[in-house]
Motif scaffolding. Structure first.
Motif, PDB file in Angstrom:
ATOM      1  N   SER A 266       1.042  -1.133   0.205  1.00 53.59           N
ATOM      2  CA  SER A 266       0.071   0.206   0.101  1.00 53.59           C
ATOM      3  C   SER A 266       0.893   1.212   0.044  1.00 53.59           C
ATOM      4  O   SER A 266       2.054   1.181   0.514  1.00 53.59           O
ATOM      5  N   ARG A 267       0.437   2.159  -0.600  1.00 50.00           N
ATOM      6  CA  ARG A 267       1.142   3.425  -0.559  1.00 50.00           C
ATOM      7  C   ARG A 267       1.291   4.109   0.672  1.00 50.00           C
ATOM      8  O   ARG A 267       2.453   4.667   1.033  1.00 50.00           O
ATOM      9  N   GLU A 268       0.558   3.984   1.801  1.00 44.79           N
ATOM     10  CA  GLU A 268       0.347   4.406   3.134  1.00 44.79           C
ATOM     11  C   GLU A 268       1.726   3.465   3.810  1.00 44.79           C
ATOM     12  O   GLU A 268       2.412   4.338   4.442  1.00 44.79           O
ATOM     13  N   ARG A 269       1.900   2.144   3.532  1.00 41.22           N
ATOM     14  CA  ARG A 269       2.888   1.395   4.058  1.00 41.22           C
ATOM     15  C   ARG A 269       4.302   1.953   3.606  1.00 41.22           C
ATOM     16  O   ARG A 269       5.244   2.070   4.471  1.00 41.22           O
ATOM     17  N   LEU A 270       4.310   2.137   2.387  1.00 43.36           N
ATOM     18  CA  LEU A 270       5.589   2.445   1.582  1.00 43.36           C
ATOM     19  C   LEU A 270       5.751   3.808   2.309  1.00 43.36           C
ATOM     20  O   LEU A 270       7.196   4.011   2.688  1.00 43.36           O
ATOM     21  N   ARG A 271       4.975   4.798   2.265  1.00 43.51           N
ATOM     22  CA  ARG A 271       5.536   6.173   2.554  1.00 43.51           C
ATOM     23  C   ARG A 271       5.731   6.455   3.905  1.00 43.51           C
ATOM     24  O   ARG A 271       6.427   7.231   4.401  1.00 43.51           O
TER      25      ARG A 271
END
Length: 610
Positions: free
Chosen positions: A435-440
């Protein structure tokens, strides 16, 4: 952390462009706008009931006044004298009827006001949620002022249009039906004459409205363009003054302001013609009813009271037709704004990013680019077959001329843009499966263009970590050398700064954003010219702090000043989207290639041009 700036090479669409979707027609926008009122259906039912009662009472009023007239006439003609008691009773009933109509009308307006305001609030919420789902490329194609205009001006205009027209349309339609029923009851012949004005009024309204519709669309498009220009001129005021472009900016403003003025004039003039046209038709209808009514009285078919009531009903019948026609400008203006808002809500969102294999724990920070390809324009490749490995704890510096693809590389790592070939992995996991959230959340980012929001210095630093304690904020501030200048301000860490950073220097703003990254404690650091706005002494302090911060973390440093990356574990030299050299500082200088030319240009002489 700071938001990404427009990436190089990304084409910008003209201001006012709605994105990928073409604006909808007024009819479709109208249906969708009414659909937004669906959650208010119970309240709207109550509004309809109140409107029916209010109109019913207002329709009964002229009948009682007509009865009072007949009592006066009968008393005078019959010679028995006027029964003022009976007349008074009838007039009191008429007064009560009109008062009741007013009270029900007030209650109706109160309910419809709440329904419309809640609808506008939901529309603003939907727009805010939509902005969070749009890809960075959407904002690359439109000016910030244009987007703000849709979320603020257009939604406000939609709300005002609904507020001013919805209740009035319901009342007008019910009034027309109610008055028409009573008119047929009094005199079917006169009612037929009164009906002659309806098809003519409808035809006039439709013909004029069709010509006004495109002008309202042009008006709000011009409003968005003007807002975009004003916003750019405001944020770039110092640059405009420094380069002596004030007259040019003023001329652009004059042209866009003139375009808005012309579009607004045409729209308002054309829609404004409707009301006097309706008044003219209403007066003709009034004259026709008066003449025919007088003839019917002389023939003994009607009483004077009936004709008086019918004349009043004729006015009541014509008035809502005129009101509905005069609201055409509000309706069309609101629908033009609704088109723009719906175009924003319908813009393509970034692809959903589910976490296919969620992992817990802190990432190690090993980043690998495997044959990555990317292009903004399908016909213009920017990055082709790029591969590199950043081991945990390593500092990777990226240098190269402007437009080489340095910032694009970082944007791809953060998934602000999606790659078109190859893959990027974090600790062996494909970032496209994260997920973009986990990556960022695993990444701390400090950009050359600082971003602060209106709030205190402490709040801006605490933006890097939810529920951060004051002690953690101060510790991050000390690490980034913010503590000294923050304590020298009148309110210390509680000093309020606005979104432009007024009250602190450019270097201090950059230090605050660096402190924000310290507090986030990420596994991966991205520093895009993070020290470009600070003086040499502050830069040295930040470099020492960064050395501590980078321990156990993977760091990507984009730099033009080569003095800031001498100690990097590996330096990547990029040209035209490809890595042309990589190695340590000493290795690359000794090699005598592209990096050596950059080094000589900065420390010994002007840049060499191939």
């Amino acid at each position: 952390m700071s938001a990404p700036t427009r990436a190089p090479g990304r084409p910008a669409a003209p201001a006012g462009s709605p994105g990928a979707n073409r604006p909808e027609g007024f009819a479709t926008a109208g249906r969708r706008l009414l659909g937004l009122l669906r959650p208010e259906r119970p309240l709207l039912v109550a509004v309809l009931v109140l409107a029916v009662v209010s109109v019913l009472l207002s329709v009964l009023g002229p009948r009682y006044l007509g009865k009072a007239t007949d009592l006066v006439v009968a008393g005078g003609v019959g010679g028995g004298g006027v029964d003022f008691g009976a007349v008074g009773t009838v007039l009191l009933v008429a007064l009560g009827v009109y008062l009741g109509s007013w009270l029900f009308g007030v209650a109706q307006a109160r309910l419809i006001n709440g329904a419309v305001q809640r609808t506008a609030s939901r529309l603003r919420r939907d727009a805010e949620e939509k902005l969070a789902k749009l890809p960075v490329s959407h904002f690359d194609r439109q000016s910030r002022g244009e987007v703000l205009s849709r979320v603020t001006n257009d939604i406000d205009n939609v709300g005002q249009s609904l507020q001013q027209t919805f209740s009035q349309v319901i009342t007008s339609v019910l009034t027309i039906l109610g008055v028409l029923a009573v008119m047929f009851f009094i005199s079917p012949l006169l009612a037929v004459f009164a009906l002659v004005s309806i098809p003519i009024s409808a035809l006039v309204t439709i013909l004029i409205g069709k010509r006004a519709q495109p002008q309202f669309a042009a008006q709000w498009k011009s409003t968005g363009e003007l807002n975009g220009h004003v916003e750019e001129m405001y944020t770039g005021h110092a640059t405009i003054k420094a380069f002596g472009r004030g007259r040019e900016a003023a001329e652009i403003f004059r042209q866009r302001n003139e375009a808005l003025t012309k579009a607004s004039f045409r729209a308002q003039f054309l829609s404004g013609v409707i009301q006097p046209s309706m008044m003219f038709l209403s007066n003709l209808n009034y004259l026709l009813v008066a003449v025919v009514g007088a003839l019917r009285v002389s023939a003994g078919a009607l009483t004077i009271g009936d004709v008086q009531a019918f004349v009043q009903y004729s006015r009541q019948f014509s008035q809502p037709l005129t009101q509905v026609a005069s609201m055409a400008n509000l309706v069309q203006s609101g629908l033009a704004s609704a088109e723009r808002v719906f175009a924003l809500l319908d813009a393509p969102e970034q692809d959903p990013s589910p976490d296919l294999a969620p992992k817990t724990g802190r990432p190690r920070g090993r980043v690998e680019f495997e044959h990555v390809a990317f292009r903004y324009d399908p016909d213009k490749p920017l990055i082709e077959d790029l591969s590199l490995v950043a081991e945990p704890g390593a500092t990777v510096a990226i240098v190269g001329p402007t437009g080489a693809g340095k910032s694009t590389l970082v944007n791809l790592l953060m998934r602000f843009y999606e790659i078109t070939g190859g893959r990027i992995t974090l600790d062996g996991e494909d970032t496209s499966a994260m997920s973009r959230e986990r990556l960022r959340a695993a990444t701390g980012m400090v950009l050359q263009d600082t971003w602060l929001f209106g709030g205190t210095i402490a709040e801006n630093i605490a933006y890097g970590k939810q529920n951060a304690t004051r002690e953690e904020v101060v510790a991050a501030a000390k690490a980034a050398h913010v503590d000294h200048f923050a304590r020298s301000l009148p309110d210390g860490y509680d000093t309020v700064i606005d979104d432009e950073g007024t009250g602190v220097s450019a270097g201090e703003k950059q230090l605050i954003t660096i402190a924000r990254a310290f507090l986030a404690d990420p596994a991966i650091l991205i520093l895009d010219e993070a020290t470009s706005s600070v003086d040499t002494r502050t830069e040295a302090l930040i470099q020492r702090a960064m050395a501590t911060l980078r321990t156990g973390r993977t760091a990507f440093v984009i730099a033009h000043r080569l003095s800031t990356i001498r100690d990097a574990d590996v330096i990547l030299v990029m040209e035209r989207g490809a890595i042309v050299e990589q190695g340590t500082h000493d290795e690359l200088v000794a090699k005598g290639g592209a990096y050596a030319r950059l080094h000589r240009a900065q420390f010994t002489g002007p840049a060499e041009v191939d």
